[in-house]
Design a protein around this motif. Structure first.
Motif, PDB file in Angstrom:
ATOM      1  N   ASN A 147       0.821  -1.213   0.000  1.00 33.65           N
ATOM      2  CA  ASN A 147       0.000   0.000   0.000  1.00 33.65           C
ATOM      3  C   ASN A 147       0.859   1.269   0.000  1.00 33.65           C
ATOM      4  OD1 ASN A 147      -2.417  -1.364  -0.054  1.00 33.65           O
ATOM      5  ND2 ASN A 147      -2.696  -1.345   2.162  1.00 33.65           N
ATOM      6  N   VAL A 148       1.947   1.248   0.747  1.00 33.48           N
ATOM      7  CA  VAL A 148       2.842   2.408   0.802  1.00 33.48           C
ATOM      8  C   VAL A 148       3.513   2.611  -0.557  1.00 33.48           C
ATOM      9  CG1 VAL A 148       4.946   3.328   1.877  1.00 33.48           C
ATOM     10  CG2 VAL A 148       3.227   2.176   3.278  1.00 33.48           C
ATOM     11  N   LYS A 149       3.920   1.530  -1.201  1.00 29.19           N
ATOM     12  CA  LYS A 149       4.525   1.627  -2.525  1.00 29.19           C
ATOM     13  C   LYS A 149       3.541   2.194  -3.543  1.00 29.19           C
ATOM     14  CE  LYS A 149       7.837  -2.126  -1.979  1.00 29.19           C
ATOM     15  NZ  LYS A 149       8.247  -3.458  -2.439  1.00 29.19           N
ATOM     16  N   ILE A 150       2.297   1.759  -3.491  1.00 30.49           N
ATOM     17  CA  ILE A 150       1.275   2.255  -4.424  1.00 30.49           C
ATOM     18  C   ILE A 150       1.023   3.737  -4.190  1.00 30.49           C
ATOM     19  CG2 ILE A 150      -1.176   2.115  -5.027  1.00 30.49           C
ATOM     20  CD1 ILE A 150      -0.961  -0.930  -4.598  1.00 30.49           C
ATOM     21  N   LYS A 151       0.891   4.132  -2.925  1.00 41.16           N
ATOM     22  CA  LYS A 151       0.662   5.551  -2.610  1.00 41.16           C
ATOM     23  C   LYS A 151       1.846   6.411  -3.042  1.00 41.16           C
ATOM     24  CE  LYS A 151      -2.501   4.750   1.203  1.00 41.16           C
ATOM     25  NZ  LYS A 151      -2.722   4.829   2.651  1.00 41.16           N
ATOM     26  N   LEU A 152       3.056   5.942  -2.817  1.00 40.83           N
ATOM     27  CA  LEU A 152       4.249   6.665  -3.223  1.00 40.83           C
ATOM     28  C   LEU A 152       4.314   6.787  -4.752  1.00 40.83           C
ATOM     29  CD1 LEU A 152       6.865   8.030  -2.313  1.00 40.83           C
ATOM     30  CD2 LEU A 152       7.979   5.792  -2.465  1.00 40.83           C
ATOM     31  N   ILE A 203       4.290  10.310  -6.884  1.00 42.72           N
ATOM     32  CA  ILE A 203       5.328  10.614  -7.871  1.00 42.72           C
ATOM     33  C   ILE A 203       4.704  10.865  -9.242  1.00 42.72           C
ATOM     34  CG2 ILE A 203       7.291   9.624  -9.128  1.00 42.72           C
ATOM     35  CD1 ILE A 203       8.121   8.319  -6.467  1.00 42.72           C
ATOM     36  N   LEU A 204       3.719  10.072  -9.613  1.00 41.28           N
ATOM     37  CA  LEU A 204       3.042  10.250 -10.891  1.00 41.28           C
ATOM     38  C   LEU A 204       2.332  11.601 -10.954  1.00 41.28           C
ATOM     39  CD1 LEU A 204       2.168   9.000 -13.605  1.00 41.28           C
ATOM     40  CD2 LEU A 204       0.153   8.106 -12.414  1.00 41.28           C
ATOM     41  N   ILE A 205       1.654  11.993  -9.895  1.00 39.36           N
ATOM     42  CA  ILE A 205       0.951  13.278  -9.857  1.00 39.36           C
ATOM     43  C   ILE A 205       1.941  14.437  -9.949  1.00 39.36           C
ATOM     44  CG2 ILE A 205      -0.408  14.804  -8.367  1.00 39.36           C
ATOM     45  CD1 ILE A 205      -1.940  12.287  -7.449  1.00 39.36           C
ATOM     46  N   ILE A 206       3.049  14.342  -9.212  1.00 37.78           N
ATOM     47  CA  ILE A 206       4.075  15.399  -9.263  1.00 37.78           C
ATOM     48  C   ILE A 206       4.663  15.503 -10.673  1.00 37.78           C
ATOM     49  CG2 ILE A 206       6.384  16.031  -8.453  1.00 37.78           C
ATOM     50  CD1 ILE A 206       5.532  14.964  -5.690  1.00 37.78           C
ATOM     51  N   THR A 207       4.904  14.370 -11.312  1.00 36.81           N
ATOM     52  CA  THR A 207       5.448  14.363 -12.667  1.00 36.81           C
ATOM     53  C   THR A 207       4.474  14.995 -13.655  1.00 36.81           C
ATOM     54  OG1 THR A 207       6.698  12.358 -12.157  1.00 36.81           O
ATOM     55  CG2 THR A 207       6.392  12.895 -14.490  1.00 36.81           C
ATOM     56  N   ILE A 208       3.203  14.666 -13.560  1.00 39.15           N
ATOM     57  CA  ILE A 208       2.199  15.219 -14.475  1.00 39.15           C
ATOM     58  C   ILE A 208       2.066  16.721 -14.270  1.00 39.15           C
ATOM     59  CG2 ILE A 208      -0.275  15.256 -15.000  1.00 39.15           C
ATOM     60  CD1 ILE A 208      -0.257  12.205 -14.515  1.00 39.15           C
ATOM     61  N   ILE A 209       2.041  17.171 -13.028  1.00 39.86           N
ATOM     62  CA  ILE A 209       1.936  18.613 -12.753  1.00 39.86           C
ATOM     63  C   ILE A 209       3.176  19.339 -13.279  1.00 39.86           C
ATOM     64  CG2 ILE A 209       1.924  20.340 -10.905  1.00 39.86           C
ATOM     65  CD1 ILE A 209       0.082  18.414  -9.340  1.00 39.86           C
ATOM     66  N   SER A 210       4.350  18.774 -13.051  1.00 42.31           N
ATOM     67  CA  SER A 210       5.589  19.393 -13.550  1.00 42.31           C
ATOM     68  C   SER A 210       5.587  19.474 -15.065  1.00 42.31           C
ATOM     69  CB  SER A 210       6.808  18.600 -13.079  1.00 42.31           C
ATOM     70  OG  SER A 210       6.895  18.616 -11.683  1.00 42.31           O
ATOM     71  N   TRP A 211       5.125  18.429 -15.722  1.00 44.72           N
ATOM     72  CA  TRP A 211       5.063  18.434 -17.185  1.00 44.72           C
ATOM     73  C   TRP A 211       4.064  19.473 -17.669  1.00 44.72           C
ATOM     74  CZ3 TRP A 211       0.967  16.450 -20.378  1.00 44.72           C
ATOM     75  CH2 TRP A 211       1.253  16.500 -21.738  1.00 44.72           C
ATOM     76  N   GLN A 212       2.905  19.561 -17.042  1.00 40.58           N
ATOM     77  CA  GLN A 212       1.891  20.533 -17.447  1.00 40.58           C
ATOM     78  C   GLN A 212       2.355  21.971 -17.237  1.00 40.58           C
ATOM     79  OE1 GLN A 212      -1.093  20.396 -19.030  1.00 40.58           O
ATOM     80  NE2 GLN A 212      -0.564  18.268 -19.447  1.00 40.58           N
ATOM     81  N   LEU A 213       3.213  22.215 -16.258  1.00 45.50           N
ATOM     82  CA  LEU A 213       3.733  23.560 -16.011  1.00 45.50           C
ATOM     83  C   LEU A 213       4.978  23.861 -16.840  1.00 45.50           C
ATOM     84  CD1 LEU A 213       3.236  23.832 -12.162  1.00 45.50           C
ATOM     85  CD2 LEU A 213       1.856  24.863 -13.970  1.00 45.50           C
ATOM     86  N   GLY A 214       5.396  22.932 -17.686  1.00 46.92           N
ATOM     87  CA  GLY A 214       6.501  23.176 -18.595  1.00 46.92           C
ATOM     88  C   GLY A 214       7.875  22.974 -18.007  1.00 46.92           C
ATOM     89  N   PHE A 215       7.993  22.262 -16.896  1.00 43.30           N
ATOM     90  CA  PHE A 215       9.290  22.090 -16.263  1.00 43.30           C
ATOM     91  C   PHE A 215      10.220  21.142 -17.015  1.00 43.30           C
ATOM     92  CE2 PHE A 215       7.092  23.684 -12.411  1.00 43.30           C
ATOM     93  CZ  PHE A 215       7.920  24.767 -12.185  1.00 43.30           C
ATOM     94  N   PHE A 216       9.738  20.468 -18.037  1.00 46.99           N
ATOM     95  CA  PHE A 216      10.596  19.593 -18.823  1.00 46.99           C
ATOM     96  C   PHE A 216      11.013  20.256 -20.131  1.00 46.99           C
ATOM     97  CE2 PHE A 216       8.078  16.403 -16.348  1.00 46.99           C
ATOM     98  CZ  PHE A 216       9.108  16.024 -15.524  1.00 46.99           C
TER      99      PHE A 216
END
Length: 122
Positions: free
Chosen positions: A4-9, A13-26
């Protein structure tokens, strides 16, 4: 770690990556690179439209006087890239306002118009 901890983590990480991509950080131009460029005194104003007039040595010198260069990145961009460019330009505008004073853009445009009028751009 439990499953459960691995799934939540993984979800975090997936949410942070998507938000970073949407804000143009890549992309090259984003909030963080604007802060770095301002710190290095190598600011750029990013445009997605071609310049209406050729810019020779006097025009480049004028831009250096005000502390920036222009970068053309093209006109076929996706949403995250445009958001990153907008954030970059906003931060660079704040930097240039603190460097040159609040009315710097009017002075710059007046000097550029003078160069165009006198036809000494090239």
């Amino acid at each position: 770690m439990t499953r459960n901890v691995k799934i939540k983590l993984g979800i975090v990480i997936l949410i942070i990556t998507i938000i970073s991509w949407q804000l143009g950080f890549f992309n090259r131009f984003n909030y963080l690179t604007a802060k770095i460029d301002a710190w290095r005194d190598s600011a750029r104003i990013v445009t997605t439209e071609l310049l209406s007039h050729p810019c020779g040595v006097p025009c480049i010198g004028l831009k250096e006087k005000y502390g920036f260069h222009e970068s053309y990145v093209g006109c076929t961009l996706n949403g995250p890239t445009i958001r990153g460019i907008d954030m970059y330009n906003n931060e660079i505008e704040k930097y240039l306002n603190s460097r040159n004073g609040m009315g710097w853009r009017k002075k710059y445009e007046a000097e550029l118009d003078s160069l165009i009028k006198n036809n000494i751009l090239e």
